[in-house]
Design a protein around this motif. Structure first.
Motif, PDB file in Angstrom:
ATOM      1  N   SER A  51      36.749  56.041  10.576  1.00  0.00           N
ATOM      2  CA  SER A  51      36.668  57.325  11.258  1.00  0.00           C
ATOM      3  C   SER A  51      35.314  57.937  10.944  1.00  0.00           C
ATOM      4  CB  SER A  51      37.790  58.263  10.795  1.00  0.00           C
ATOM      5  OG  SER A  51      37.663  59.545  11.383  1.00  0.00           O
ATOM      6  N   GLN A  52      34.758  58.642  11.913  1.00  0.00           N
ATOM      7  CA  GLN A  52      33.461  59.279  11.681  1.00  0.00           C
ATOM      8  C   GLN A  52      33.611  60.672  11.096  1.00  0.00           C
ATOM      9  OE1 GLN A  52      31.877  60.981  15.778  1.00  0.00           O
ATOM     10  NE2 GLN A  52      32.470  58.854  16.064  1.00  0.00           N
ATOM     11  N   VAL A  54      36.374  63.169   8.616  1.00  0.00           N
ATOM     12  CA  VAL A  54      37.601  63.291   7.832  1.00  0.00           C
ATOM     13  C   VAL A  54      37.605  64.634   7.121  1.00  0.00           C
ATOM     14  CG1 VAL A  54      37.973  60.821   7.490  1.00  0.00           C
ATOM     15  CG2 VAL A  54      36.488  62.086   5.903  1.00  0.00           C
ATOM     16  N   LEU A  60      40.232  57.284   4.178  1.00  0.00           N
ATOM     17  CA  LEU A  60      39.172  56.753   5.017  1.00  0.00           C
ATOM     18  C   LEU A  60      39.061  55.251   4.783  1.00  0.00           C
ATOM     19  CD1 LEU A  60      36.854  57.145   7.011  1.00  0.00           C
ATOM     20  CD2 LEU A  60      35.368  57.688   5.058  1.00  0.00           C
ATOM     21  N   ASN A 282      37.343  55.915  20.004  1.00  0.00           N
ATOM     22  CA  ASN A 282      36.595  54.843  19.341  1.00  0.00           C
ATOM     23  C   ASN A 282      35.693  54.060  20.282  1.00  0.00           C
ATOM     24  OD1 ASN A 282      37.646  55.266  16.711  1.00  0.00           O
ATOM     25  ND2 ASN A 282      39.554  54.243  17.318  1.00  0.00           N
TER      26      ASN A 282
END
Length: 555
Positions: A51-52, A54, A60, A282
């Protein structure tokens, strides 16, 4: 073939087939060297975050491929001096290879899941993946606040979309191939895994934090997914090239500006291509010059077709919001930016004089210009006359004048119903790199940057209509106070102002209807009374026209 592609003139068709300047060739040879190295037993390690973006408490996932028997992950908060916050050691290395269509995703299994500490600061981060022999690469991500706006009203917007567009990992990018869709779930080639232009974002947010500004960090995808996220912030800061943006992102930033929020863009060639997201954000889709007729949204919902924002089918040129925009003029060949009005508050304390060079050849690369849909009145802060002809297309541009601008969404700048949203656009991608110690003129650039952000912070947007309790959102908790204001039971002037949606001086049934819309997310936006947008069918303004546009901000 490669040499021919690099030397092709810059044209509309060539833009999607040529090797991008310094990117396609770098990525190609990087892939080649990595393949050769792996074949000869050299150590390699690559990876990406699941994930870019959080928040504290999230898990993560890191996906890693290496031929080393073991590796470690070091977590850094990125800044001018990166800070190590965690180390994960003794992880087993596995080589997963590169899939045939790797640009659509690496599809590697999870190597390790890191739990974001509860006390982790918001910021730009990267994981440094370190093989047993010290070989390393990086993968970026951000940590945002669980409650937006609870630490700061300044949001720094990361530029992962453009990094993804230029990323050749897996064999294609939106430039090389070209692909029409590229995944975030793969390593970045450029800058040892951080992606193209990452150093510009570090330069920008690193300076702001060093200078004492408190920032919260968000991504383009965060804004796309949660447009109301921006209600928590007064100032948006962008740097490092936001060339690829989605319609929900554009709408949200426009709404932020329309409600009186501020926008500081220390970049160029932003708001240029529309993208869409698939696969839960994504996969980023952009058909570019093949969009008409190949984009499946063409003829279905033309507002989502992935072409330039200025093209007739979208008719939302970036300069209508930013004030200036890129215009196909080709790469600006390193000219000095000249001070246009040293008495402007932006230059306070810099010592600048009219005609002085500002920074170090700051007008370079994909420079921005005033366009046909620019606001009617703007302050031209800096100006650069392009001294050499370029190969712009369309239309051919022999000479062009780049500039940095400032304007407000207010009557003084041609918007009688505006709510005061300030916009600064540098028109230059190299503004952030001019902040580094030792660059000629860096002290003046730092002071001007500080002036811009301080000026915006000192002018918070007007209260959000319907937000009776000032928590930056309109929800059911506001309804009772609204009814009290409408029935005359609440004499508080501030709350009555927030309840007066149509601004006619009274709180009545018409405002109640607007309040109902606000509760379901349909609240109206103020009319900016902006000039009608026009298709970009003419070249940039010449110097005489530019000077005619320049209007000093009233005292």
């Amino acid at each position: 073939m490669l040499v021919f592609a690099i030397l092709q003139p810059r044209s509309r068709s060539a833009r999607n087939t040529r090797w991008p300047r310094g990117v396609g060739a770098t990525a190609f040879f990087g892939a080649l060297l990595a393949t050769i190295g792996a074949a000869h037993g050299a150590t390699f390690i690559q990876g990406y975050a699941g994930s870019q973006s959080v928040v504290p408490g999230d898990g993560l996932a890191f996906h890693v491929s290496t031929n080393a028997p073991s590796f470690s992950i070091e977590i850094y908060r990125d800044a001018w001096t990166p800070v190590l916050i965690d180390t994960l050691s003794g992880l087993t290395g596995v080589n997963h290879g590169i899939p045939a269509e790797g640009w659509l995703g690496a599809n590697w299994p999870v190597a390790h899941t890191w739990t974001v500490p509860a006390n982790a600061e918001t910021g730009s981060y990267y994981a440094r993946l370190v093989a047993q022999d010290g070989t390393s690469s990086k993968c970026p991500f951000i940590i945002r606040r669980a409650v937006p706006g609870s630490l700061s009203r300044i949001a720094y917007v990361m530029n992962y979309n453009t990094r993804n567009a230029y990323n050749y990992w897996g064999g294609k990018s939106l430039y090389v191939g070209p692909a029409v869709a590229v995944s975030f779930l793969r390593p970045y080639f450029d800058e040892n895994g951080l992606g193209k232009g990452a150093f510009l974002t570090t330069a920008m947010h690193g300076f702001l934090e060093t200078d004492g500004f408190v920032l919260e960090y968000i991504t383009e995808l965060d804004i796309h997914a949660i447009p109301d996220l921006l209600d928590a912030y007064d100032v948006l800061v962008m740097a490092g090239h936001h060339e690829y943006i989605s319609r929900p992102f554009y709408d949200a930033v426009q709404a932020h500006h329309d409600r009186g929020g501020h926008l500081a863009v220390f970049s160029a060639n932003d708001f240029w291509w529309q993208v869409r997201f698939e696969q839960n954000g994504n996969l980023m889709v952009c058909y570019k010059s093949s969009a008409i007729p190949n984009d499946p949204m063409y003829g279905v919902d033309n507002s989502l077709v992935t072409v330039h924002w200025y093209e007739e089918i979208l008719n939302r040129p970036g300069e209508a919001l930013q004030g200036i925009a890129f215009n196909w003029s080709g790469a600006f060949q390193a000219e000095p930016y000249l001070v246009q009005d040293a008495s402007h508050w932006i230059f306070a304390g810099t010592g600048a004089q009219d005609g002085d060079a500002f920074g170090n050849l700051m007008a370079s690369g994909e420079q921005d210009f005033i366009g046909p849909a620019s606001p009617p009145v703007m302050d031209v802060i800096l100006h650069a006359r392009r001294a050499r002809p370029g190969q712009g297309s369309p239309p051919p541009v022999a000479y062009a004048d780049g500039c940095a601008i400032y304007y407000e969404d207010s009557p003084a700048y041609g918007f009688p119903n505006g709510r005061g949203g300030q916009v600064f656009s540098s028109g230059s991608q190299t503004w952030p790199s001019n902040l580094f110690t030792g660059v000629p003129g860096y002290l003046a650039v730092r002071r001007a940057t500080r002036n811009i952000i301080q000026h915006m912070v000192a002018a918070p947007p007007p209260p959000l209509l319907g937000d009776m309790n000032d928590d930056r959102r309109v929800d059911r908790t506001d309804l009772n106070q609204f009814l009290g204001a409408m029935l005359g039971l609440d004499a508080d002037a501030g709350r009555r102002t927030r309840a007066d949606w149509d601004r006619n001086g009274t709180v009545d049934v018409a405002d109640l209807r607007c309040m109902a819309d606000g509760l379901v997310g349909l609240r109206p936006r103020p009319d900016r009374s902006s000039p009608a947008l026009r298709r970009r069918d003419s070249g940039p303004l010449c110097i005489g026209e530019l000077e005619a546009r320049q209007t000093r901000r009233p005292e």
